[in-house]
Design an enzyme around this catalytic site. Structure first.
Site, PDB file in Angstrom:
ATOM      1  N   ARG A 143       1.055  -1.236  -0.097  1.00  0.00           N
ATOM      2  CA  ARG A 143      -0.030   0.041   0.044  1.00  0.00           C
ATOM      3  C   ARG A 143       0.959   1.129  -0.063  1.00  0.00           C
ATOM      4  NH1 ARG A 143      -2.000  -3.662   3.695  1.00  0.00           N
ATOM      5  NH2 ARG A 143      -4.179  -4.434   3.252  1.00  0.00           N
ATOM      6  N   LYS A 168      -1.973  -2.380   7.287  1.00  0.00           N
ATOM      7  CA  LYS A 168      -3.432  -2.182   7.923  1.00  0.00           C
ATOM      8  C   LYS A 168      -4.010  -2.867   8.881  1.00  0.00           C
ATOM      9  CE  LYS A 168      -7.981  -1.633   5.512  1.00  0.00           C
ATOM     10  NZ  LYS A 168      -9.025  -2.055   4.602  1.00  0.00           N
ATOM     11  N   HIS A 234      -3.203   3.067  -5.530  1.00  0.00           N
ATOM     12  CA  HIS A 234      -4.183   1.829  -5.326  1.00  0.00           C
ATOM     13  C   HIS A 234      -3.982   1.041  -6.577  1.00  0.00           C
ATOM     14  CE1 HIS A 234      -5.548  -0.231  -1.764  1.00  0.00           C
ATOM     15  NE2 HIS A 234      -6.456  -0.529  -2.466  1.00  0.00           N
ATOM     16  N   ARG A 237      -1.275  -1.371  -6.825  1.00  0.00           N
ATOM     17  CA  ARG A 237      -1.586  -2.415  -5.955  1.00  0.00           C
ATOM     18  C   ARG A 237      -2.527  -3.516  -6.466  1.00  0.00           C
ATOM     19  NH1 ARG A 237      -1.597  -4.489  -0.623  1.00  0.00           N
ATOM     20  NH2 ARG A 237      -3.444  -4.947   0.081  1.00  0.00           N
ATOM     21  N   HIS A 260      -3.433  -9.247   2.892  1.00  0.00           N
ATOM     22  CA  HIS A 260      -4.960  -9.226   2.847  1.00  0.00           C
ATOM     23  C   HIS A 260      -5.453 -10.225   3.890  1.00  0.00           C
ATOM     24  CE1 HIS A 260      -5.471  -8.697  -1.856  1.00  0.00           C
ATOM     25  NE2 HIS A 260      -5.434  -7.443  -1.225  1.00  0.00           N
ATOM     26  N   TYR A 269      -9.084 -11.289  -7.529  1.00  0.00           N
ATOM     27  CA  TYR A 269      -8.145 -10.855  -8.678  1.00  0.00           C
ATOM     28  C   TYR A 269      -8.127 -12.126  -9.643  1.00  0.00           C
ATOM     29  CZ  TYR A 269      -7.150  -7.042  -6.054  1.00  0.00           C
ATOM     30  OH  TYR A 269      -7.321  -5.645  -5.184  1.00  0.00           O
TER      31      TYR A 269
END
Length: 284
Positions: A143, A168, A234, A237, A260, A269
């Site tokens: 990120r 995160k 982003h 990413r 994640h 994805y």
């Protein structure tokens, strides 16, 4: 009250971006309350929350995902009010969130040729710092906040490991660098040394301060105009996750690299892009 709420979030270990989002959500609710009720806000009531949701849906015509983001801020605000003794119970929970069908199309919208053109334009500009940063986003999956927070002792070119300490949710993880990332970092480190830059942070401004988001946003806008396609940090990413899966990396490997917490996010994805789905629909 908002200052106390912000302090509460800081003590709870929330990141700067998360705090900003919560504050915006609560401020929006309080503005609606003031304009519609005309009296001082005392505490949260479920009835008011229901009315606010209706306002967002009908007057603002907000998307369910947007509404849920705002409600998420109110859930945290509710927790703060309970812990502060302003009220004694939770009147809003995640059960109040709107049901949203999980997106099917892959989030990736930039292709390999877009990313490589972007990288080459930056390389041609002679800015080794920006080249290293862009390469890190596109080929390590970090990120932008994680990349900007990297310090000089957070990576090892020999073992090819990058330690993300400010992920995160304050999650700590170790990710790996490929040849592109390693070469780009080596070039930037060489230039740092030649310029006599001494700073704990890997990416610093021309004034020898930690690089900030405003500078990066301007960089992306300038190069998006040159490429003729909007690209955000982003998006790089998203590109990484999609490109990694298409190149043969396993879903769990990509999930670890990208940080994640939910494997279903990574699985997204593996799906076709929105344009690919439209192309298939047009064949019907």
């Amino acid at each position: 009250m908002m200052e106390r709420f912000k302090k509460y979030l800081l003590e709870d270990g929330k990141s700067e971006n998360t705090i900003k989002g919560y504050i915006q959500s609560v401020t929006g609710f309080l503005k609606w309350f003031d304009e519609s009720k005309g009296i001082e806000f005392k505490k949260l009531h479920k009835e008011n929350v229901k009315e606010y949701i209706s306002f967002l849906k009908t007057v603002k015509q907000a998307q369910p995902k947007t509404i849920n983001t705002k409600l998420n801020g109110l859930v945290k605000f509710n927790e703060f009010l309970v812990e502060s003794g302003v009220q004694d119970s939770m009147v809003i929970t995640k059960k109040d969130f709107l049901k949203v069908q999980q997106q099917y199309a892959s989030l990736a919208k930039v292709k390999l040729k877009d990313v490589e053109k972007f990288r080459q334009l930056i390389l041609d500009s002679g800015n080794k710092r920006n080249y290293a940063l862009i390469t890190l986003l596109a080929y390590a999956g970090l990120r932008i906040s994680e990349a900007l927070n990297l310090k000089m002792n957070d990576f090892n070119l020999i073992s090819r490991e990058i330690t993300v300490r400010s992920g995160k949710g304050d999650k700590f993880r170790v990710v790996y660098m490929n040849d592109k990332v390693k070469a780009a970092l080596q070039s930037w480190l060489k230039e740092r040394k030649e310029k006599g830059i001494e700073h704990d942070f890997l990416f610093v401004s021309n004034r020898n301060q930690p690089l900030n988001r405003t500078t990066i946003n301007k960089l992306f806008k300038d190069y998006s105009d040159q490429i003729g396609k909007e690209i955000t940090p982003h998006d790089l990413r998203h590109f990484f996750c999609s490109h990694a899966i298409n190149s043969g990396m396993r879903v769990h490997e990509v999930a670890n690299q990208a940080g994640h917490s939910n494997i279903h996010t990574t699985l997204l994805y593996a799906n076709p892009s929105k344009q690919e789905i439209i192309n298939k629909m047009n064949q019907l």
